[in-house]
Structure formats: C-alpha cells, structure tokens
Design an enzyme around this catalytic site. Sequence first.
Site, PDB file in Angstrom:
ATOM      1  N   ARG A 164     120.449 -30.800  58.187  1.00  0.00           N
ATOM      2  CA  ARG A 164     119.588 -31.680  58.704  1.00  0.00           C
ATOM      3  C   ARG A 164     118.329 -31.031  59.183  1.00  0.00           C
ATOM      4  O   ARG A 164     117.736 -31.199  60.273  1.00  0.00           O
ATOM      5  CB  ARG A 164     120.278 -32.060  60.085  1.00  0.00           C
ATOM      6  CG  ARG A 164     121.377 -33.071  59.931  1.00  0.00           C
ATOM      7  CD  ARG A 164     121.238 -34.441  59.157  1.00  0.00           C
ATOM      8  NE  ARG A 164     122.279 -35.516  59.225  1.00  0.00           N
ATOM      9  CZ  ARG A 164     123.473 -35.465  58.150  1.00  0.00           C
ATOM     10  NH1 ARG A 164     123.212 -34.798  57.205  1.00  0.00           N
ATOM     11  NH2 ARG A 164     123.995 -36.325  58.583  1.00  0.00           N
ATOM     12  N   SER A 238     123.502 -40.939  64.021  1.00  0.00           N
ATOM     13  CA  SER A 238     123.956 -39.653  64.737  1.00  0.00           C
ATOM     14  C   SER A 238     122.934 -39.282  65.845  1.00  0.00           C
ATOM     15  O   SER A 238     121.833 -38.853  65.126  1.00  0.00           O
ATOM     16  CB  SER A 238     124.343 -38.613  63.880  1.00  0.00           C
ATOM     17  OG  SER A 238     125.318 -38.874  63.016  1.00  0.00           O
ATOM     18  N   GLU A 334     119.750 -34.694  66.816  1.00  0.00           N
ATOM     19  CA  GLU A 334     119.379 -34.890  65.626  1.00  0.00           C
ATOM     20  C   GLU A 334     118.044 -35.858  65.563  1.00  0.00           C
ATOM     21  O   GLU A 334     117.403 -35.499  64.540  1.00  0.00           O
ATOM     22  CB  GLU A 334     120.647 -35.456  64.933  1.00  0.00           C
ATOM     23  CG  GLU A 334     120.426 -35.064  63.315  1.00  0.00           C
ATOM     24  CD  GLU A 334     120.792 -36.471  62.536  1.00  0.00           C
ATOM     25  OE1 GLU A 334     119.862 -37.694  62.906  1.00  0.00           O
ATOM     26  OE2 GLU A 334     121.828 -36.620  61.898  1.00  0.00           O
TER      27      GLU A 334
HETATM   28  P1  FAD Z   1     111.455 -42.305  60.455  1.00  0.00           P
HETATM   29  O1  FAD Z   1     112.305 -42.579  61.422  1.00  0.00           O
HETATM   30  O2  FAD Z   1     110.488 -43.203  60.201  1.00  0.00           O
HETATM   31  O3  FAD Z   1     110.868 -40.767  60.603  1.00  0.00           O
HETATM   32  C1  FAD Z   1     111.612 -39.804  60.776  1.00  0.00           C
HETATM   33  C2  FAD Z   1     110.695 -38.291  60.913  1.00  0.00           C
HETATM   34  O4  FAD Z   1     110.131 -38.152  59.666  1.00  0.00           O
HETATM   35  C3  FAD Z   1     109.358 -38.815  61.862  1.00  0.00           C
HETATM   36  O5  FAD Z   1     109.117 -37.403  62.313  1.00  0.00           O
HETATM   37  C4  FAD Z   1     108.337 -39.005  60.909  1.00  0.00           C
HETATM   38  O6  FAD Z   1     107.119 -38.661  61.403  1.00  0.00           O
HETATM   39  C5  FAD Z   1     108.670 -38.319  59.761  1.00  0.00           C
HETATM   40  N1  FAD Z   1     108.336 -38.947  58.533  1.00  0.00           N
HETATM   41  C6  FAD Z   1     108.653 -39.898  58.034  1.00  0.00           C
HETATM   42  N2  FAD Z   1     108.299 -40.659  56.704  1.00  0.00           N
HETATM   43  C7  FAD Z   1     107.336 -39.451  56.528  1.00  0.00           C
HETATM   44  C8  FAD Z   1     106.440 -39.290  55.508  1.00  0.00           C
HETATM   45  N3  FAD Z   1     106.347 -40.134  54.424  1.00  0.00           N
HETATM   46  N4  FAD Z   1     105.833 -37.899  55.649  1.00  0.00           N
HETATM   47  C9  FAD Z   1     105.962 -36.960  56.636  1.00  0.00           C
HETATM   48  N5  FAD Z   1     106.660 -37.427  57.844  1.00  0.00           N
HETATM   49  C10 FAD Z   1     107.525 -38.387  57.503  1.00  0.00           C
HETATM   50  N6  FAD Z   1     120.807 -39.651  58.302  1.00  0.00           N
HETATM   51  C11 FAD Z   1     121.285 -38.925  57.507  1.00  0.00           C
HETATM   52  O7  FAD Z   1     121.089 -37.888  57.199  1.00  0.00           O
HETATM   53  N7  FAD Z   1     122.719 -39.336  57.012  1.00  0.00           N
HETATM   54  C12 FAD Z   1     123.266 -40.309  57.500  1.00  0.00           C
HETATM   55  O8  FAD Z   1     124.379 -40.713  57.058  1.00  0.00           O
HETATM   56  C13 FAD Z   1     122.373 -41.409  58.263  1.00  0.00           C
HETATM   57  N8  FAD Z   1     123.081 -42.474  58.535  1.00  0.00           N
HETATM   58  C14 FAD Z   1     122.307 -43.258  59.288  1.00  0.00           C
HETATM   59  C15 FAD Z   1     122.886 -44.455  59.897  1.00  0.00           C
HETATM   60  C16 FAD Z   1     122.205 -45.339  60.618  1.00  0.00           C
HETATM   61  C17 FAD Z   1     122.657 -46.948  61.232  1.00  0.00           C
HETATM   62  C18 FAD Z   1     120.897 -45.110  61.124  1.00  0.00           C
HETATM   63  C19 FAD Z   1     120.141 -46.148  61.941  1.00  0.00           C
HETATM   64  C20 FAD Z   1     120.356 -43.892  60.692  1.00  0.00           C
HETATM   65  C21 FAD Z   1     121.080 -42.941  59.779  1.00  0.00           C
HETATM   66  N9  FAD Z   1     120.454 -41.616  59.546  1.00  0.00           N
HETATM   67  C22 FAD Z   1     121.141 -40.718  58.660  1.00  0.00           C
HETATM   68  C23 FAD Z   1     119.257 -41.432  60.198  1.00  0.00           C
HETATM   69  C24 FAD Z   1     118.045 -41.985  59.014  1.00  0.00           C
HETATM   70  O9  FAD Z   1     118.336 -42.850  58.384  1.00  0.00           O
HETATM   71  C25 FAD Z   1     117.477 -40.779  58.329  1.00  0.00           C
HETATM   72  O10 FAD Z   1     117.104 -39.636  58.937  1.00  0.00           O
HETATM   73  C26 FAD Z   1     116.301 -41.355  57.493  1.00  0.00           C
HETATM   74  O11 FAD Z   1     115.882 -40.355  56.568  1.00  0.00           O
HETATM   75  C27 FAD Z   1     114.878 -41.585  58.172  1.00  0.00           C
HETATM   76  O12 FAD Z   1     114.010 -42.310  57.516  1.00  0.00           O
HETATM   77  P2  FAD Z   1     113.106 -43.054  58.074  1.00  0.00           P
HETATM   78  O13 FAD Z   1     111.883 -43.599  56.807  1.00  0.00           O
HETATM   79  O14 FAD Z   1     113.409 -44.053  59.072  1.00  0.00           O
HETATM   80  O15 FAD Z   1     112.296 -42.048  59.006  1.00  0.00           O
HETATM   81  N1  EPU Z   2     135.232 -38.029  65.517  1.00  0.00           N
HETATM   82  C1  EPU Z   2     135.878 -38.460  66.405  1.00  0.00           C
HETATM   83  N2  EPU Z   2     135.636 -39.507  67.367  1.00  0.00           N
HETATM   84  C2  EPU Z   2     134.345 -40.119  67.317  1.00  0.00           C
HETATM   85  C3  EPU Z   2     133.640 -39.650  65.777  1.00  0.00           C
HETATM   86  C4  EPU Z   2     134.246 -38.973  65.149  1.00  0.00           C
HETATM   87  O1  EPU Z   2     136.801 -37.799  66.967  1.00  0.00           O
HETATM   88  O2  EPU Z   2     134.003 -40.935  67.920  1.00  0.00           O
HETATM   89  C5  EPU Z   2     135.813 -37.009  64.721  1.00  0.00           C
HETATM   90  C6  EPU Z   2     136.980 -37.362  63.656  1.00  0.00           C
HETATM   91  O3  EPU Z   2     137.948 -36.323  64.017  1.00  0.00           O
HETATM   92  C7  EPU Z   2     136.419 -37.707  62.229  1.00  0.00           C
HETATM   93  C8  EPU Z   2     135.057 -36.700  62.566  1.00  0.00           C
HETATM   94  O4  EPU Z   2     134.951 -36.449  63.816  1.00  0.00           O
HETATM   95  O5  EPU Z   2     137.049 -37.412  61.351  1.00  0.00           O
HETATM   96  C9  EPU Z   2     133.948 -36.917  61.522  1.00  0.00           C
HETATM   97  O6  EPU Z   2     133.593 -38.202  61.868  1.00  0.00           O
HETATM   98  P1  EPU Z   2     132.550 -39.036  60.601  1.00  0.00           P
HETATM   99  O7  EPU Z   2     133.294 -38.805  59.234  1.00  0.00           O
HETATM  100  O8  EPU Z   2     132.288 -40.242  61.014  1.00  0.00           O
HETATM  101  O9  EPU Z   2     131.317 -37.908  60.560  1.00  0.00           O
HETATM  102  P2  EPU Z   2     130.273 -37.272  61.688  1.00  0.00           P
HETATM  103  O10 EPU Z   2     130.596 -35.715  61.736  1.00  0.00           O
HETATM  104  O11 EPU Z   2     130.733 -37.811  62.941  1.00  0.00           O
HETATM  105  C10 EPU Z   2     128.508 -36.916  59.956  1.00  0.00           C
HETATM  106  C11 EPU Z   2     127.054 -37.143  59.993  1.00  0.00           C
HETATM  107  C12 EPU Z   2     126.718 -38.530  59.820  1.00  0.00           C
HETATM  108  C13 EPU Z   2     127.185 -38.894  58.257  1.00  0.00           C
HETATM  109  C14 EPU Z   2     128.776 -38.658  58.371  1.00  0.00           C
HETATM  110  C15 EPU Z   2     129.513 -38.598  56.846  1.00  0.00           C
HETATM  111  C16 EPU Z   2     125.887 -35.440  61.359  1.00  0.00           C
HETATM  112  C17 EPU Z   2     125.185 -35.267  62.426  1.00  0.00           C
HETATM  113  N3  EPU Z   2     126.414 -36.749  61.246  1.00  0.00           N
HETATM  114  O12 EPU Z   2     128.959 -37.660  61.160  1.00  0.00           O
HETATM  115  O13 EPU Z   2     125.359 -38.756  59.379  1.00  0.00           O
HETATM  116  O14 EPU Z   2     127.067 -40.157  57.834  1.00  0.00           O
HETATM  117  O15 EPU Z   2     129.157 -37.276  58.631  1.00  0.00           O
HETATM  118  O16 EPU Z   2     129.188 -37.911  56.104  1.00  0.00           O
HETATM  119  O17 EPU Z   2     125.961 -34.573  60.481  1.00  0.00           O
HETATM  120  C18 EPU Z   2     123.371 -39.316  60.684  1.00  0.00           C
HETATM  121  O18 EPU Z   2     122.825 -38.276  60.425  1.00  0.00           O
HETATM  122  O19 EPU Z   2     122.738 -40.211  61.164  1.00  0.00           O
HETATM  123  C19 EPU Z   2     124.593 -39.852  60.299  1.00  0.00           C
HETATM  124  C20 EPU Z   2     125.119 -40.894  60.436  1.00  0.00           C
END
Ligand code: FAD
Ligand code: EPU
Length: 338
Positions: A164, A238, A334
């Site tokens: 991240r 997250s 994050e």
């Molecule tokens: P924004 O929120 O618009 O911007 C994020 C940052 O990047 C800001 O600082 C912004 O200024 C900068 N930025 C954006 N675009 C540019 C650009 N073109 N040039 C320079 N700076 C820029 N993230 C994960 O890694 N894994 C996940 O599994 C994951 N799951 C998610 C699930 C949900 C339901 C949600 C809501 C979010 C999740 N995220 C996850 C977080 C998010 O989707 C990612 O971080 C995504 O890349 C953000 O993209 P965005 O375009 O919305 O960025």
């Molecule tokens: N867990 C709990 N309680 C909860 C949630 C999770 O105990 O309420 C424990 C469980 O043991 C579970 C483990 O956490 O098995 C891992 O949970 P999960 O697979 O949902 O993944 P995570 O570690 O909570 C990370 C990323 C997610 C990504 C998933 C899948 C980070 C900060 N988050 O979540 O990314 O989608 O793994 O790879 O690394 C995001 O960055 O926004 C995001 C959603």
Amino acid sequence: MKIQENISLKSFNTFGMNVVARYFATFNSADQLKEMIESIDTENKEDLILGGGSNILFTKDVDGLVLKNEMEGIEIIEDNEEHIYIKAGAGMNWHQFVLYCIHHGYAGIENLALIPGSMGASPIQNIGAYGVEIKDVFCSLQAFHLKDKCNVVFSHADCDFGYRESVFKNKFKNQFAITSVTFRLNKKPIYHVTYGAINQELESMGIRELSIKAIAQAVMNIRNSKLPNPSVIGNAGSFFKNPEISNEQFTLIKSSYSSITGYQTTNNMMKIAAGWLIEQTGWKGFREGDTGCFDKQALVLVNYGKATGMQIFELSEKIIRSVHQKFGITLQREVNIL
Ligand code: FAD
Ligand code: EPU
C-alpha cells in the site's frame, strides 16, 4: 475547458462527504491539465488530483483546485508470444480495465477485479487484493509534474512500491498527476488461487478448469459478500493497513488469543489482520449516529448517510487507541485524510 467554483464533492467520493471544492475542473489531456494549472493562481492552496474518490476521507472543504482526471484510452505498446504491453489512460475505471483484459485473454490482474477507482490511482498505493499487487505486472507510468509543468516517465524501480505504498504517497506526494500506466500482462496465465477463500469459492461455483474469468468471478463473489457497496453505504474500503509485528510479539499475543493469524513477510516480520484486532476490541458492527464499523468486515469504516469526515476520523482515533491499549499495536491509516 471550464473551471467551476464552489462545487460539492459529495458525488465524487465514495464516503459521500458533502464538502465543497473552491475550484473544480475535469481534464482529458496533459495539455489541458497544464492550461488549467496555469490559468488559476492557487499558489499555497490545496490542489488535488482526483480519481474515483474511493481512497479519500474529506474532513473539510478544499480551498484550492480539484482536478478530476478523465484521460481515457487503451493502447497496445508491444505484443509478443509471451506478453502484452498495454497502456491505459489514468482516468479509466480500474475494474473496466480488468474486464477488458479478461475479455482479451490478458492475464495478471484478474485477482484485482472489482477494486473501485481509477487507473491513475492504482500505482499510488500499489493496489492489491487476493495475493496480487499491481507491482507484479506494472511496467511504467507517465506523469505530469504540477510545479515544473513537464512530463516524466517512471520505471518500476522509480516507484519504490511496497505494501500500500509508493513514492507518490511519500517523497512525491501531491507533486505529480499520473496520466497513463503501462502494464506487462501474460498471454499464458499464472493462476493465484491460494489466498483466502478463492479455492473454496471456485469449488462452490463448480469450476473444474481454471480460467482468469473464473478467478475474477470468484474474487467478485467474495468481495460482494463482505465489502459494503459504496453506492449504498459510504466507505473507502480498508480504513487501516494490516500491521507488521515482530515474531516475538506475535507469539506473545497468540499465547492469549489462539485465533490470531498472521503470515511471515520477507523482512522476517508477521503481518496480521487489522480487521481481527478491531473485532477483538469490540468495534465490529459498532454504530454511533451515522458513523460505523462495518458488521461484516471490521477494517471498513462506514458513513450510513450524514456522518461528517471529522466524525469518521474521530471514530478511527478511538479504534486506534483501543487496539493500542489492548495489543500495544498502533494501526496506521490506509485512507488519505484531507
Ligand atoms: P482517489 O481516491 O481519487 O485518490 C486516492 C489518492 O490518489 C489521492 O491522494 C489522490 O490525490 C491520488 N490520485 C488519484 N488519481 C491520481 C492521478 N491520476 N495522479 C496523481 N494522483 C492521483 N484498495 C486496494 O488496494 N485493494 C482493495 O481490495 C480495495 N478495495 C476497496 C473496496 C472498496 C469498497 C473501496 C471503496 C475501496 C477499496 N480500495 C482498495 C481502495 C481504492 O479503491 C484504491 O485505493 C483505488 O486505487 C483508489 O482509486 P481512486 O481513483 O478512487 O483514487
Ligand atoms: N478478520 C477478522 N475480522 C474482520 C475482518 C477480518 O477477524 O472483521 C480476519 C479474518 O481472520 C480474515 C482475515 O482477517 O481471514 C483477512 O480478512 P480479509 O481476507 O477480508 O482481508 P483483509 O486483510 O481484512 C486485505 C486488504 C483488502 C483486500 C483483501 C483481500 C488491507 C489493508 N486490506 O483485507 O484491501 O481486498 O485483503 O486481499 O491490506 C483495501 O485496501 O481497501 C482493501 C479492501
């Protein structure tokens, strides 16, 4: 090209925070971006490049220029027997790009299906899910330096990717607008199915022969089962990172809490689930007013409607304090706080 004034950002961030941008504009080329920055004197003010707003918590109005990236387009740079080098505009929706690649049989990002947001933000925090991060397939990116007003190419090494993390969250924070990203995808897929419940989900889907399409579908099913849909409940995924602790600290916690799980990182630390820590401190499912800690995934803080960014931030402070008090671990956010 049109710069608007005093625009609500409510529909431009997935937390649904109703803050106001002093200036707001969209751009679909680096030239347009340059023109816009030059046309408005926002020296000493907060300018922001906005993608899908899915990793931002706005705690106040933005006293500056918010520039929404709408640069679209896909270009094949090189196509050989093994790989395809593919470049995409930073304004493209990430998940649409994943679907495009699956449709064309380009493998490598299927585990990253359904991550909200834009292409341009994907390298900022090196998006990751289900055992894959974009650093695994990243080739290079083009960016525009906002002060020097010139285009710069970043190689993989230049980005200094981590969990991240990248230079764009640290050394070069807010200095560049990423305009396109190029990936090296595989013609012959290498499947990543060991993470979490992927195998189990594939089994319940009745999949006998693996494919990138099936893996993406499994990932989407799992995500839909535990993550809130931002168009229904405001959130930014997250809220905290999963912390790394020493092996000694892990053993100590495990002696009192046998359910803790973790995995060894390359730097000989244990990465543990922040969601588990938050659940153990009793926050999972918590709701006060319109702020909450999601009941299916404690790592996700939510806005049930009218919560403010400061209220969500204060909830995150309380969670950090509880986790620290109980486990001696300090959670890091994050989400980008603005
Ligand atoms: P924004 O929120 O618009 O911007 C994020 C940052 O990047 C800001 O600082 C912004 O200024 C900068 N930025 C954006 N675009 C540019 C650009 N073109 N040039 C320079 N700076 C820029 N993230 C994960 O890694 N894994 C996940 O599994 C994951 N799951 C998610 C699930 C949900 C339901 C949600 C809501 C979010 C999740 N995220 C996850 C977080 C998010 O989707 C990612 O971080 C995504 O890349 C953000 O993209 P965005 O375009 O919305 O960025
Ligand atoms: N867990 C709990 N309680 C909860 C949630 C999770 O105990 O309420 C424990 C469980 O043991 C579970 C483990 O956490 O098995 C891992 O949970 P999960 O697979 O949902 O993944 P995570 O570690 O909570 C990370 C990323 C997610 C990504 C998933 C899948 C980070 C900060 N988050 O979540 O990314 O989608 O793994 O790879 O690394 C995001 O960055 O926004 C995001 C959603």
